[in-house]
Design a protein around this motif. Structure first.
Motif, short mmCIF file in Angstrom:
data_model
loop_
_atom_site.label_atom_id
_atom_site.label_comp_id
_atom_site.label_asym_id
_atom_site.label_seq_id
_atom_site.Cartn_x
_atom_site.Cartn_y
_atom_site.Cartn_z
N SER A 168 32.35 54.09 40.22
CA SER A 168 33.75 54.31 39.82
C SER A 168 34.39 53.00 39.38
CB SER A 168 34.55 54.91 40.99
OG SER A 168 34.09 56.20 41.31
N GLY A 169 34.09 51.93 40.13
CA GLY A 169 34.63 50.62 39.78
C GLY A 169 34.12 50.12 38.44
N HIS A 170 32.82 50.30 38.17
CA HIS A 170 32.26 49.87 36.89
C HIS A 170 32.91 50.64 35.74
CE1 HIS A 170 29.65 47.57 39.24
NE2 HIS A 170 28.59 48.35 39.27
N ASN A 171 33.08 51.95 35.92
CA ASN A 171 33.72 52.76 34.88
C ASN A 171 35.15 52.30 34.64
OD1 ASN A 171 31.42 54.33 34.57
ND2 ASN A 171 32.16 56.00 35.86
N PHE A 172 35.87 52.06 35.74
CA PHE A 172 37.27 51.62 35.64
C PHE A 172 37.37 50.30 34.89
CE2 PHE A 172 40.76 49.13 37.69
CZ PHE A 172 41.83 49.87 37.22
N GLU A 173 36.54 49.34 35.26
CA GLU A 173 36.58 48.02 34.61
C GLU A 173 36.18 48.12 33.14
OE1 GLU A 173 35.75 45.30 38.60
OE2 GLU A 173 34.07 45.94 37.36
N SER A 174 35.23 48.98 32.84
CA SER A 174 34.82 49.17 31.45
C SER A 174 35.95 49.77 30.62
CB SER A 174 33.58 50.07 31.38
OG SER A 174 33.18 50.27 30.04
N LEU A 175 36.64 50.75 31.18
CA LEU A 175 37.77 51.36 30.48
C LEU A 175 38.87 50.34 30.23
CD1 LEU A 175 37.78 54.73 32.45
CD2 LEU A 175 37.47 54.53 29.97
N LEU A 176 39.17 49.52 31.23
CA LEU A 176 40.17 48.48 31.05
C LEU A 176 39.78 47.53 29.92
CD1 LEU A 176 41.20 47.29 34.66
CD2 LEU A 176 42.44 48.85 33.15
N GLU A 177 38.54 47.06 29.97
CA GLU A 177 38.07 46.09 28.98
C GLU A 177 38.18 46.64 27.57
OE1 GLU A 177 34.11 45.01 29.95
OE2 GLU A 177 34.65 43.96 31.80
N GLN A 178 37.82 47.90 27.39
CA GLN A 178 37.74 48.46 26.05
C GLN A 178 39.11 48.73 25.42
OE1 GLN A 178 34.53 51.28 25.14
NE2 GLN A 178 33.80 50.99 27.24
N VAL A 179 40.16 48.66 26.20
CA VAL A 179 41.51 48.80 25.62
C VAL A 179 42.29 47.50 25.72
CG1 VAL A 179 41.57 51.27 26.10
CG2 VAL A 179 42.55 49.69 27.77
N GLY A 180 41.62 46.41 26.09
CA GLY A 180 42.28 45.11 26.09
C GLY A 180 43.10 44.81 27.33
N LEU A 181 42.93 45.61 28.39
CA LEU A 181 43.60 45.33 29.66
C LEU A 181 42.64 44.60 30.58
CD1 LEU A 181 45.42 48.73 30.34
CD2 LEU A 181 46.55 46.55 29.90
N SER A 182 43.16 43.89 31.56
CA SER A 182 42.31 43.27 32.56
C SER A 182 43.03 43.32 33.89
CB SER A 182 41.99 41.82 32.19
OG SER A 182 43.07 40.96 32.54
N ARG A 183 42.35 42.89 34.94
CA ARG A 183 42.98 42.87 36.26
C ARG A 183 44.13 41.87 36.31
NH1 ARG A 183 40.46 45.30 40.71
NH2 ARG A 183 38.54 46.40 40.19
N TYR A 184 44.17 40.90 35.39
CA TYR A 184 45.30 39.98 35.34
C TYR A 184 46.59 40.74 35.00
CZ TYR A 184 42.15 35.94 35.37
OH TYR A 184 41.22 34.99 35.73
N ASP A 185 46.45 41.87 34.30
CA ASP A 185 47.61 42.64 33.86
C ASP A 185 48.07 43.65 34.89
OD1 ASP A 185 47.51 41.58 31.10
OD2 ASP A 185 45.68 42.77 30.94
N ALA A 186 47.27 43.88 35.93
CA ALA A 186 47.46 45.06 36.76
C ALA A 186 47.55 44.77 38.25
CB ALA A 186 46.31 46.04 36.51
N PHE A 187 48.09 45.75 38.97
CA PHE A 187 48.00 45.83 40.42
C PHE A 187 47.26 47.13 40.70
CE2 PHE A 187 49.27 46.94 44.71
CZ PHE A 187 49.35 45.72 45.37
N VAL A 188 46.17 47.05 41.46
CA VAL A 188 45.31 48.21 41.68
C VAL A 188 45.29 48.55 43.17
CG1 VAL A 188 43.02 49.21 41.28
CG2 VAL A 188 43.86 47.39 39.76
#
Length: 367
Positions: free
Chosen positions: A66-86
């Motif tokens: 689930s984490g790999h899918n989530f990180e891949s989805l973020l990456e592919q739309v130009g978002l990163s964990r720097y932009d988010a609170f999870v």
């Protein structure tokens, strides 16, 4: 900001001490610095920490499928964990009688609702994304709404002074009901909603593939070319040292990787062991005792050619210098050198002031 941090630390302490849910007594309380920035422009709310992911790492949505899918989805739309609170609707991992992941009960969701409310108020992100039906139901306990996942997905709904965007959970079971391609479109919608709320002082988000994995993979490959075989530990530490040196020399990040503080020093989220082969074409791994070793196999000219232009000449030179100076060091001395860098010293000082370990917090500024 200091007052916000103090409030968050106090909330974390209360979460760590919580014993409301009997079957979660032995699970980690996954709330802390690893969740992200308290000034994030988007908050993602999942169901609960996964047994193989956040329950072990205490980094939400990282380390399992689930984490790999989530990180891949973020990456592919130009978002990163720097932009988010999870975070999650339930902050501990609910297990069934066999020790496997289980769905949180209504009582368990209600037990955590006050903690979720406090997180929403502290971060105050203008965009809130729920990942799955459980998370969507949990937000209704904070401020009532009648939204359902099926009817409300990929739509922005006014809620509690924010935009609430329901999305499906990135786990494999949810992919049966909403494919990865459809979920990618959902995340593109989220990125656009975040972009509309980005002020002139923040970097513009792109709908194109994120460069984070590409730049991290290119830098890691240079380190392996220069050093030969490296331990997984050393690969992360050398990459961090190169980031620090490049930042000091140019005031710019070397890669777009997300580095967090762990017990043995900085860790690059993109360099998860299960993703090495995809990030570094031509790399091989082997295990010796308890150590994972990484090296390059037969030269892959196409892979190497694809990295041309990814890193600047200054960046490649920094990587070579770091590999030559720190690559031969034993693990203990390498760790000492890392802890003497300015970013790590500042983080340790911050831990002392807050009287709290900041494991999984971001160590370097956003690129």
């Amino acid at each position: 900001m200091a007052n916000k941090e103090e409030k968050f630390v106090e909330l974390v302490h209360r979460v760590k001490a919580c014993k409301r849910c009997p079957r979660m007594t032995d699970s980690a309380r996954v709330l802390g610095a690893g969740c992200g920035s308290l000034d994030a422009k988007v908050m993602f709310i999942g169901e609960a920490p996964g047994r193989l992911g956040a329950d072990a790492s205490e980094l939400p949505f990282h380390g399992d499928k689930s984490g790999h899918n989530f990180e891949s989805l973020l990456e592919q739309v130009g978002l990163s964990r720097y932009d988010a609170f999870v975070t999650n609707a339930v902050l501990c991992n609910p297990k069934d009688e066999n020790g496997n992941n289980a769905t949180p009960s209504s009582t368990e969701i209600a037990n955590c609702a006050q903690f979720l409310k406090e997180q929403l108020e502290l971060v105050d992100a203008p965009v809130v994304v729920t990942l799955g039906a459980v998370a969507l139901r949990a937000t209704a306990l904070v401020t009532a709404h009648a939204l359902t996942l099926k009817e409300s997905v990929r739509k922005a709904h006014p809620w509690a002074g924010r935009q609430l965007i329901p999305a499906y959970h990135p786990g494999q079971r949810a992919m049966v009901h909403r494919s990865f391609a459809n979920q990618l479109a959902d995340y593109q919608f989220v990125a656009e909603a975040v972009r509309r709320g980005v002020g002139p002082g923040r970097r513009k988000l792109s709908a194109k593939q994120s460069r984070a994995s590409q730049t991290v993979g290119a830098a890691a490959r240079v380190l392996l070319e220069e050093s030969g075989e490296l331990s997984y530990f050393a690969l992360h530490k050398l990459l961090f040292m190169a980031e620090v040196r490049h930042l000091e020399a140019t005031s710019q990040r070397l890669t777009e990787g997300y580095f967090v503080r762990q017990k043995d020093g900085p860790y690059c989220v993109e360099l998860h062991a299960s993703r090495l082969a995809a990030l570094i074409p031509g790399c091989f791994t082997r295990t010796v005792g308890r150590h994972l070793l990484v090296s390059l196999g037969q030269e892959d000219l196409l892979a190497k050619a694809s990295l041309v232009g990814t890193l600047s000449e200054v960046g490649r030179r920094t990587l070579s210098e770091v590999a030559a100076k720190y690559g031969p060091l034993p693990a203990g001395k390498l760790k000492t050198a890392i802890y003497l860098t300015t970013p790590m010293r500042e983080l340790l000082r911050k831990e002392k002031v807050l009287r709290m370990n900041l494991f999984n917090s971001a160590v370097l500024p956003a690129p």
